[in-house]
Design a protein around this motif. Structure first.
Motif, short mmCIF file in Angstrom:
data_model
loop_
_atom_site.label_atom_id
_atom_site.label_comp_id
_atom_site.label_asym_id
_atom_site.label_seq_id
_atom_site.Cartn_x
_atom_site.Cartn_y
_atom_site.Cartn_z
N GLY A 1 0.82 -1.20 0.00
CA GLY A 1 0.00 0.00 0.00
C GLY A 1 0.86 1.26 0.00
O GLY A 1 2.08 1.20 -0.16
N PRO A 2 0.24 2.42 0.21
CA PRO A 2 0.98 3.69 0.11
C PRO A 2 2.00 3.93 1.22
O PRO A 2 2.89 4.74 1.06
N GLN A 3 1.85 3.24 2.33
CA GLN A 3 2.79 3.38 3.43
C GLN A 3 3.01 4.84 3.84
O GLN A 3 4.10 5.39 3.73
N LYS A 4 1.94 5.47 4.33
CA LYS A 4 2.04 6.86 4.78
C LYS A 4 3.12 7.03 5.84
O LYS A 4 3.73 8.10 5.95
N LEU A 5 3.35 5.98 6.61
CA LEU A 5 4.36 6.05 7.66
C LEU A 5 5.76 5.72 7.16
O LEU A 5 6.70 5.62 7.95
N GLY A 6 5.89 5.54 5.85
CA GLY A 6 7.21 5.26 5.29
C GLY A 6 7.84 4.03 5.91
O GLY A 6 7.18 3.00 6.10
N PRO A 7 9.12 4.11 6.28
CA PRO A 7 9.81 2.93 6.82
C PRO A 7 9.33 2.53 8.22
O PRO A 7 9.70 1.46 8.71
N LEU A 8 8.50 3.37 8.85
CA LEU A 8 7.96 3.04 10.17
C LEU A 8 6.75 2.12 10.07
O LEU A 8 6.32 1.54 11.07
N THR A 9 6.18 1.96 8.88
CA THR A 9 4.94 1.21 8.68
C THR A 9 4.96 -0.20 9.29
O THR A 9 4.02 -0.59 9.98
N PRO A 10 6.02 -1.00 9.08
CA PRO A 10 6.01 -2.37 9.61
C PRO A 10 5.99 -2.46 11.13
O PRO A 10 5.69 -3.52 11.68
N LEU A 11 6.31 -1.36 11.83
CA LEU A 11 6.39 -1.40 13.29
C LEU A 11 5.03 -1.33 13.97
O LEU A 11 4.90 -1.69 15.14
N VAL A 12 4.01 -0.87 13.27
CA VAL A 12 2.71 -0.64 13.90
C VAL A 12 2.17 -1.93 14.52
O VAL A 12 2.06 -2.96 13.85
N GLY A 13 1.86 -1.87 15.81
CA GLY A 13 1.34 -3.04 16.51
C GLY A 13 2.00 -3.20 17.86
O GLY A 13 2.68 -2.30 18.37
N GLU A 14 1.80 -4.38 18.46
CA GLU A 14 2.39 -4.71 19.75
C GLU A 14 3.33 -5.90 19.59
O GLU A 14 3.01 -6.85 18.86
N TRP A 15 4.46 -5.84 20.28
CA TRP A 15 5.54 -6.80 20.08
C TRP A 15 6.03 -7.35 21.41
O TRP A 15 5.93 -6.69 22.44
N GLU A 16 6.60 -8.56 21.37
CA GLU A 16 7.25 -9.15 22.53
C GLU A 16 8.55 -9.84 22.10
O GLU A 16 8.62 -10.39 21.00
N GLY A 17 9.53 -9.80 22.99
CA GLY A 17 10.79 -10.48 22.73
C GLY A 17 11.41 -10.96 24.02
O GLY A 17 11.40 -10.24 25.03
N ASN A 18 11.97 -12.16 24.00
CA ASN A 18 12.52 -12.77 25.23
C ASN A 18 14.02 -13.05 25.14
O ASN A 18 14.56 -13.77 25.95
N VAL A 19 14.68 -12.47 24.13
CA VAL A 19 16.11 -12.75 23.95
C VAL A 19 16.95 -11.49 24.12
O VAL A 19 18.04 -11.37 23.57
N GLY A 20 16.42 -10.54 24.91
CA GLY A 20 17.16 -9.30 25.11
C GLY A 20 18.42 -9.49 25.94
O GLY A 20 18.46 -10.33 26.84
N VAL A 21 19.45 -8.71 25.62
CA VAL A 21 20.71 -8.73 26.38
C VAL A 21 21.13 -7.29 26.63
O VAL A 21 21.29 -6.50 25.70
N ASP A 22 21.29 -6.95 27.91
CA ASP A 22 21.73 -5.62 28.33
C ASP A 22 23.13 -5.73 28.91
O ASP A 22 23.38 -6.54 29.81
N LEU A 23 24.06 -4.95 28.39
CA LEU A 23 25.41 -4.86 28.93
C LEU A 23 25.56 -3.50 29.58
O LEU A 23 25.48 -2.46 28.92
N SER A 24 25.72 -3.49 30.92
CA SER A 24 25.81 -2.23 31.63
C SER A 24 26.73 -2.36 32.83
O SER A 24 27.06 -3.47 33.27
N TYR A 25 27.13 -1.19 33.36
CA TYR A 25 28.01 -1.15 34.52
C TYR A 25 27.19 -1.24 35.80
O TYR A 25 26.20 -0.52 35.96
N HIS A 26 27.57 -2.15 36.69
CA HIS A 26 26.88 -2.33 37.96
C HIS A 26 27.77 -1.80 39.08
O HIS A 26 28.82 -2.38 39.38
#
Length: 200
Positions: free
Chosen positions: A6-31
């Motif tokens: 379609g016309p994709q009014k949101l341009g490259p942001l179009t595929p992001l619309v919705g709700e998402w979940e992910g369980n493979v996140g990795v955070d590297l930070s100073y403790h």
């Protein structure tokens, strides 16, 4: 058979619309308690919802408001360790994507970069002191963990998942050294928004 888009009014942001979940996140930070940088695994929820057209004089932008919340593995029923809210904007005329967001550590970032209407990889950068894409931080962070550079990359993968990386470069007063506070995750779509579905 080729996919007809379609016309994709949101341009490259179009595929992001919705709700998402992910369980493979990795955070590297100073403790501080352990006086070392360590990796932490996390589960994350994210939502991206269209907003009304944004007009700044002759500048017209389409966009999304978004939130990203993360829980350390094993602490999913407890308070999240990261909560972020902001906007993603698409400036078609100038070929720019913009990410403006804040985290409750007293840190706000306005990052951006060049992008085409159907790009599947989006890069957002910010530098302290920049007149355009910069960042601001509270006094405590300035004195102890001063941010000197930021880059984040969003990728829409061929399998329909959404992946990202982020890299916040910090000057740590505790060690006198610079470190890269990084995050990465891959999320899958759990709810697609549709005109027949109301959302706040």
């Amino acid at each position: 058979m080729a996919t007809v888009l379609g016309p994709q009014k949101l341009g490259p942001l179009t595929p992001l619309v919705g709700e998402w979940e992910g369980n493979v996140g990795v955070d590297l930070s100073y403790h501080n308690k352990d006086d070392e940088a360590t990796e932490t695994g996390y589960f994350e929820r994210a939502s991206f919802k269209p907003i009304p057209v944004v007009e700044n004089g002759h500048q017209v932008m389409e966009g999304l408001n978004y939130s990203m919340t993360a829980w350390r593995h094993g602490e999913e029923a407890m308070d999240p360790f990261h909560d972020e809210v902001g906007y993603l904007l698409w400036d078609k005329k100038n070929g720019q994507v913009i990410r403006c967001f804040a985290v409750p550590r007293g840190l706000s970032i306005l990052a951006g970069g060049d992008a085409g209407a159907r790009d599947r990889t989006l890069t957002f950068t910010a530098t302290p002191g920049s007149d355009t894409y910069g960042l601001s931080q509270n006094k405590y962070l300035m004195e102890r963990a001063r941010a000197t550079e930021y880059e984040s990359v969003f990728t829409i993968n061929d399998d329909g998942t959404f992946g990202y990386t982020s890299d916040l470069v910090l000057a740590l007063a505790a060690t006198g050294e610079t470190m890269h506070h990084t995050d990465r995750n891959t999320l899958h779509l759990v709810k697609r928004y549709h005109p027949s579905v109301e959302f706040g």
